[in-house]
Write an enzyme that holds these catalytic residues in place. Structure first.
Site, PDB file in Angstrom:
ATOM      1  NE  ARG A  16      -1.972   2.004   3.491  1.00 12.65           N
ATOM      2  CZ  ARG A  16      -2.487   2.451   4.649  1.00 12.65           C
ATOM      3  NH1 ARG A  16      -3.678   2.044   5.045  1.00 12.65           N
ATOM      4  NH2 ARG A  16      -1.809   3.263   5.416  1.00 12.65           N
ATOM      5  CE1 TYR A  60      -4.853   6.105   7.856  1.00 13.80           C
ATOM      6  CE2 TYR A  60      -4.482   5.639   5.529  1.00 13.80           C
ATOM      7  CZ  TYR A  60      -4.651   5.201   6.819  1.00 13.80           C
ATOM      8  OH  TYR A  60      -4.588   3.867   7.097  1.00 13.80           O
ATOM      9  CG  ASP A 117      -6.900   3.656   3.360  1.00 17.79           C
ATOM     10  OD1 ASP A 117      -7.995   4.116   2.977  1.00 17.79           O
ATOM     11  OD2 ASP A 117      -6.704   3.194   4.502  1.00 17.79           O
ATOM     12  CG  HIS A 147      -8.266   6.896   6.086  1.00 17.85           C
ATOM     13  ND1 HIS A 147      -8.830   7.597   7.108  1.00 17.85           N
ATOM     14  CD2 HIS A 147      -7.855   5.731   6.615  1.00 17.85           C
ATOM     15  CE1 HIS A 147      -8.742   6.891   8.230  1.00 17.85           C
ATOM     16  NE2 HIS A 147      -8.164   5.746   7.945  1.00 17.85           N
ATOM     17  CD  GLU A 161      -8.166   0.547   2.979  1.00 17.31           C
ATOM     18  OE1 GLU A 161      -7.145  -0.008   2.507  1.00 17.31           O
ATOM     19  OE2 GLU A 161      -8.288   0.784   4.189  1.00 17.31           O
ATOM     20  CD  GLU A 205     -10.186   1.175   7.553  1.00 15.35           C
ATOM     21  OE1 GLU A 205      -9.373   0.572   6.847  1.00 15.35           O
ATOM     22  OE2 GLU A 205      -9.913   2.191   8.202  1.00 15.35           O
ATOM     23  NE  ARG A 248      -9.726  -1.978   4.204  1.00 14.05           N
ATOM     24  CZ  ARG A 248      -8.627  -2.382   4.839  1.00 14.05           C
ATOM     25  NH1 ARG A 248      -8.032  -3.497   4.444  1.00 14.05           N
ATOM     26  NH2 ARG A 248      -8.131  -1.685   5.832  1.00 14.05           N
ATOM     27  CD  GLU A 280      -4.385  -2.549   6.966  1.00 17.54           C
ATOM     28  OE1 GLU A 280      -5.595  -2.704   7.222  1.00 17.54           O
ATOM     29  OE2 GLU A 280      -3.806  -1.450   7.005  1.00 17.54           O
ATOM     30  CD1 TRP A 327      -7.615  12.181  10.103  1.00 18.28           C
ATOM     31  CD2 TRP A 327      -8.129  10.060  10.641  1.00 18.28           C
ATOM     32  NE1 TRP A 327      -6.434  11.504  10.256  1.00 18.28           N
ATOM     33  CE2 TRP A 327      -6.720  10.206  10.578  1.00 18.28           C
ATOM     34  CE3 TRP A 327      -8.700   8.816  10.942  1.00 18.28           C
ATOM     35  CZ2 TRP A 327      -5.859   9.121  10.826  1.00 18.28           C
ATOM     36  CZ3 TRP A 327      -7.852   7.762  11.193  1.00 18.28           C
ATOM     37  CH2 TRP A 327      -6.446   7.914  11.148  1.00 18.28           C
TER      38      TRP A 327
HETATM   39  O1  KDG Z   1      -8.234   2.916  14.013  1.00 21.70           O
HETATM   40  C1  KDG Z   1      -8.282   3.363  12.701  1.00 21.70           C
HETATM   41  C2  KDG Z   1      -7.216   2.714  11.866  1.00 21.70           C
HETATM   42  O2  KDG Z   1      -7.215   1.345  12.046  1.00 21.70           O
HETATM   43  C3  KDG Z   1      -7.374   3.030  10.400  1.00 21.70           C
HETATM   44  O3  KDG Z   1      -7.228   4.405  10.207  1.00 21.70           O
HETATM   45  C4  KDG Z   1      -6.332   2.272   9.594  1.00 21.70           C
HETATM   46  O4  KDG Z   1      -7.396   2.863   7.540  1.00 21.70           O
HETATM   47  C5  KDG Z   1      -6.674   2.113   8.167  1.00 21.70           C
HETATM   48  C6  KDG Z   1      -6.088   0.968   7.474  1.00 21.70           C
HETATM   49  O5  KDG Z   1      -6.471   0.767   6.322  1.00 21.70           O
HETATM   50  O6  KDG Z   1      -5.274   0.267   8.055  1.00 21.70           O
HETATM   51 MG    MG Z   2      -8.092   1.955   5.717  1.00 21.49          MG
END
Ligand code: KDG
Ligand code: MG
Length: 403
Positions: free
Chosen positions: A149, A161, A211, A213, A237, A263, A284, A340, A403
């Site tokens: 990644r 991020y 990602d 995010h 992602e 996630e 995820r 991951e 975020w």
């Molecule tokens: O607690 C939040 C994190 O696990 C997250 O921000 C991590 O986006 C993430 C990732 O893909 O690992």
């Molecule tokens: Mg993520």
């Protein structure tokens, strides 16, 4: 005498970062572990367990895993939500650990046995600029990773991020949430350039992931996905916040870049539309936040009907107990995609002894009965709970962003 649950303890420790663990002990002296960590909201889950679930567990049959899940989920009356689902996950995972130990079998055998020899993982590469990112991708390749990644700091946007500092990435790093600036325009200009630079330098003979995010609108995400099609991402992602599942249809209409989501989601109902409408390619959701092994298996089985594959979250805030459970599930399911693998602060290994091993871009389960993870109480006591929050993003005009 039928074995019953005799004790359930909520263990909190912070070996480099916070973890909450549930340990269930049966009247036969068998113990099981479940991860109960919810990053930045750890004590809410600890209280949910201690105050509301532990009293319900005592005296119950540890072998009745499905019934326990239904009892805790339907019995709460209130539906889903990360605190409830993380607490249920911890109980469920601990009971699978116990079942494996009682049977003398590793959990993947209880799930139907091996479907693969190893679990393909992706690692994180990042950099303060493109050159540093390229160095980090080279480092990951030297370690044998076949899936990487890539994230780089957007110029002028402190705290982008996913960018490591001094070789480590830990976003939950301040006692009150750090507020970080965000510019979508700057990101959209910059991110395609570094993803292209990675392919130009290293070619296409490995999986490249990215990602987003949750930072883009559906339309921006569609544009981004289309623009990076030549980079052939394994996935983009969380391109847009996931509350509105229908938003992903717009992204789908415009780009063939595969999409991974889930996630931050906690149940099969949160991903039902995404999966059944084939709006995503990888789901995820994880053992710790989506109802344990029992419920995650259900999600992956639904996904299999729609050719959606698994891609479980595995950041460092998911403990080695969750990681081991994930690797057992990944080893067994037919529609595994990728896992991951972010790694942990060094001190984590003092508290959690895990049988999971890494070799050649893959993680491997151990053949120990249960999950194959041990918790060292003495080591854990040296790392007291340390309140930490994830950051909050603000647009350049000062308004709050995802975020
Ligand atoms: O607690 C939040 C994190 O696990 C997250 O921000 C991590 O986006 C993430 C990732 O893909 O690992
Ligand atoms: Mg993520």
């Amino acid at each position: 005498m039928v074995s019953v649950i005799e004790r359930a303890e909520v263990l909190i420790t912070s070996p480099g970062r916070n973890f909450v663990t549930l340990r269930i002990t049966t009247s036969d002296g068998v113990t099981g572990l479940g991860d109960a960590t919810l990053n930045g909201r750890e004590l809410a889950v600890a209280s949910y367990l201690e105050d509301h679930l532990v009293p319900l567990l005592i005296g119950r049959d540890p072998a009745r895993i499905e019934d326990m899940w239904q009892y805790l989920y339907r019995g709460a009356y209130w539906r889903r939500g990360p605190v409830t689902m993380t607490a249920i996950s911890a109980v469920d995972t601990a009971l699978w650990d116990i079942k494996g130990k009682v049977a003398g079998l590793p959990v993947y055998q209880l799930l139907g046995g091996r479907s693969r020899e190893g679990v393909l993982v992706y690692t994180h590469a990042s950099g303060a600029d493109t050159a540093a990112l390229l160095d980090d991708v080279a480092r990951a390749q030297e370690l044998g990773y076949q899936a990487i990644r890539a994230q780089a700091a957007v110029p002028g946007i402190a705290g982008t991020y996913g960018v490591k500092k001094d070789g480590k990435y830990e976003p939950a790093n301040s006692s009150l949430p750090e507020e970080q600036p965000w510019s979508t325009e700057a990101y959209l200009r910059f991110a395609p350039t570094y993803l292209r630079a990675v392919r130009e330098r290293f070619g296409f003979d490995f999986h490249l992931l990215h990602d987003v995010h949750h930072r883009l609108t559906p339309q921006e995400a569609a544009r981004f996905g289309k623009e990076v099609e030549d980079v052939q991402l394994f996935w983009m992602e969380d391109p847009t916040p996931v509350e509105n599942q229908e938003a992903f249809r717009l992204i789908r209409r415009h780009t063939t870049t595969p999409v991974a989501v889930g996630e931050a989601l906690t149940s099969i109902w949160d991903v039902q539309h995404l999966i059944t409408e084939q709006l995503i390619d990888y789901v995820r959701t994880t053992v710790v936040h989506a109802g344990g092994i029992t419920h995650l298996r259900r999600i992956f089985d639904l996904a299999a009907l729609y050719q959606v594959r698994s891609g479980s979250h595995g950041a460092s805030d998911l403990s080695p107990v969750c990681q081991a459970a994930a690797i057992h599930l990944d080893t067994a399911i037919p529609n595994f995609g990728i896992q991951e693998h972010m790694g942990y602060p060094d001190q984590v290994a003092e508290v959690f002894r895990t049988g999971v091993t890494y070799a050649d871009g893959h993680l491997h389960v151990s053949d120990e009965p249960g999950l194959g993870v041990e918790y060292d109480d003495e080591a854990a006591a040296a790392f007291p709970y340390n309140p930490k929050y994830l950051p909050v993003a603000r647009r350049l005009d000062g308004s709050v962003h995802d975020w």
